[in-house]
Design a protein around this motif. Structure first.
Motif, PDB file in Angstrom:
ATOM      1  N   LYS A 224      30.579  27.081  41.197  1.00  0.00           N
ATOM      2  CA  LYS A 224      30.670  26.371  40.075  1.00  0.00           C
ATOM      3  C   LYS A 224      31.575  26.775  39.036  1.00  0.00           C
ATOM      4  O   LYS A 224      32.052  26.004  38.189  1.00  0.00           O
ATOM      5  N   HIS A 225      32.197  27.855  38.807  1.00  0.00           N
ATOM      6  CA  HIS A 225      33.127  28.609  37.992  1.00  0.00           C
ATOM      7  C   HIS A 225      34.578  28.993  38.596  1.00  0.00           C
ATOM      8  O   HIS A 225      35.446  29.382  37.959  1.00  0.00           O
ATOM      9  N   GLY A 226      34.566  28.864  39.921  1.00  0.00           N
ATOM     10  CA  GLY A 226      35.811  29.175  40.530  1.00  0.00           C
ATOM     11  C   GLY A 226      36.108  30.701  40.458  1.00  0.00           C
ATOM     12  O   GLY A 226      35.070  31.204  40.236  1.00  0.00           O
ATOM     13  N   ASP A 227      37.287  31.167  40.330  1.00  0.00           N
ATOM     14  CA  ASP A 227      37.845  32.482  40.064  1.00  0.00           C
ATOM     15  C   ASP A 227      37.636  32.915  38.834  1.00  0.00           C
ATOM     16  O   ASP A 227      37.918  34.050  38.417  1.00  0.00           O
ATOM     17  N   ASP A 228      36.793  32.375  37.945  1.00  0.00           N
ATOM     18  CA  ASP A 228      36.691  32.749  36.515  1.00  0.00           C
ATOM     19  C   ASP A 228      35.544  34.134  36.507  1.00  0.00           C
ATOM     20  O   ASP A 228      35.272  34.585  35.631  1.00  0.00           O
ATOM     21  N   PHE A 229      34.889  34.061  37.835  1.00  0.00           N
ATOM     22  CA  PHE A 229      33.990  35.239  37.896  1.00  0.00           C
ATOM     23  C   PHE A 229      34.389  36.150  39.194  1.00  0.00           C
ATOM     24  O   PHE A 229      34.794  35.676  40.163  1.00  0.00           O
ATOM     25  N   GLN A 230      34.333  37.673  38.925  1.00  0.00           N
ATOM     26  CA  GLN A 230      34.744  38.386  40.111  1.00  0.00           C
ATOM     27  C   GLN A 230      33.799  39.607  40.132  1.00  0.00           C
ATOM     28  O   GLN A 230      33.195  40.148  39.170  1.00  0.00           O
ATOM     29  N   VAL A 231      33.513  39.867  41.444  1.00  0.00           N
ATOM     30  CA  VAL A 231      32.614  41.127  41.552  1.00  0.00           C
ATOM     31  C   VAL A 231      33.267  42.031  42.353  1.00  0.00           C
ATOM     32  O   VAL A 231      34.227  41.650  43.096  1.00  0.00           O
ATOM     33  N   LEU A 232      33.709  43.334  41.778  1.00  0.00           N
ATOM     34  CA  LEU A 232      34.093  44.583  42.363  1.00  0.00           C
ATOM     35  C   LEU A 232      33.149  45.578  42.884  1.00  0.00           C
ATOM     36  O   LEU A 232      32.381  46.400  41.833  1.00  0.00           O
ATOM     37  N   GLY A 233      33.303  45.797  44.032  1.00  0.00           N
ATOM     38  CA  GLY A 233      32.386  46.949  44.653  1.00  0.00           C
ATOM     39  C   GLY A 233      33.093  48.174  44.567  1.00  0.00           C
ATOM     40  O   GLY A 233      34.359  48.249  45.344  1.00  0.00           O
ATOM     41  N   PHE A 234      32.450  49.207  44.019  1.00  0.00           N
ATOM     42  CA  PHE A 234      33.252  50.598  44.250  1.00  0.00           C
ATOM     43  C   PHE A 234      32.257  51.816  44.857  1.00  0.00           C
ATOM     44  O   PHE A 234      31.434  52.171  44.533  1.00  0.00           O
ATOM     45  N   PRO A 235      32.724  51.964  46.327  1.00  0.00           N
ATOM     46  CA  PRO A 235      31.820  52.636  46.788  1.00  0.00           C
ATOM     47  C   PRO A 235      32.062  54.165  46.586  1.00  0.00           C
ATOM     48  O   PRO A 235      32.844  54.488  45.661  1.00  0.00           O
ATOM     49  N   CYS A 236      30.562  54.867  46.374  1.00  0.00           N
ATOM     50  CA  CYS A 236      30.641  56.142  45.826  1.00  0.00           C
ATOM     51  C   CYS A 236      29.755  57.009  46.608  1.00  0.00           C
ATOM     52  O   CYS A 236      28.624  56.659  47.119  1.00  0.00           O
ATOM     53  N   ASN A 237      29.982  58.071  46.957  1.00  0.00           N
ATOM     54  CA  ASN A 237      29.155  59.259  47.873  1.00  0.00           C
ATOM     55  C   ASN A 237      28.700  60.435  47.241  1.00  0.00           C
ATOM     56  O   ASN A 237      28.210  61.144  47.469  1.00  0.00           O
ATOM     57  N   GLN A 238      28.457  60.086  45.757  1.00  0.00           N
ATOM     58  CA  GLN A 238      28.151  61.283  44.751  1.00  0.00           C
ATOM     59  C   GLN A 238      26.571  61.296  44.828  1.00  0.00           C
ATOM     60  O   GLN A 238      25.847  62.177  44.334  1.00  0.00           O
TER      61      GLN A 238
END
Length: 170
Positions: free
Chosen positions: A58-72
């Motif tokens: 619905k909103h094109g690239d106006d929304f982004q998810v960024l996943g940051f893997p973490c092993n802590q």
């Protein structure tokens, strides 16, 4: 990058160790999530992907998810960047970017997470990330508008994300 003062000042690495200037996301709504492949919350990848796809329809690239893997947290992300990427694609069809593995707490915490925690402390003002799949919502203006615990399902964030998408950047 201690001199960073806005979301757009950071340049975290992608899973191929290339800098990604967050200024590329100026004017967009971004959901930042610290992730792990061997965690009780790992099935949230499915919810994140579903949310990502439905909002982008619905909103094109106006929304982004960024996943940051973490092993802590319980050593629940032991893989290499390549192994993590393959796991996410094969098991959950993840199409949003999975970045380079980072620390989110402690002396080696990524500066982006230090900034996010400072901008939006958790319950009772606590700054540390408590566990995998904690979520931060960054609005179009680069301000942190929300922070949710690991127990918050991604699909429950749709209203907050849509509200930010409806708001115009300052």
């Amino acid at each position: 990058m201690a001199s960073a003062t806005t979301f757009y000042d950071f340049k975290p690495l992608n899973n191929r160790s290339q800098e990604v200037p967050l200024s590329d996301y100026k004017g967009k709504v971004v959901l930042i999530v610290n992730t792990a492949s061997k965690c009780g919350f790992t099935p949230q990848y499915a919810g994140l992907e579903s949310l990502y796809k439905s909002i982008r329809e619905k909103h094109g690239d106006d929304f982004q998810v960024l996943g940051f893997p973490c092993n802590q947290f319980g050593a629940q992300e032991p893989g290499s960047d390549e192994e993590i990427q393959q796991f996410c694609q094969l098991n959950y069809g993840v199409s949003f970017p999975i970045m380079h593995k980072v620390d989110v707490n402690g002396d080696a915490a990524h500066p982006l997470f230090e900034w996010l925690k400072e901008e939006k402390p958790g319950i009772m003002g606590l700054r540390r990330v408590k566990w995998n799949f904690e979520k931060f919502l960054v609005a179009r203006d680069g301000k942190v508008k929300g922070r949710w615990a690991s127990t918050t399902k991604p699909e429950s964030l749709e209203g907050a994300i849509l509200a930010e998408l409806a708001a115009k950047a300052a």
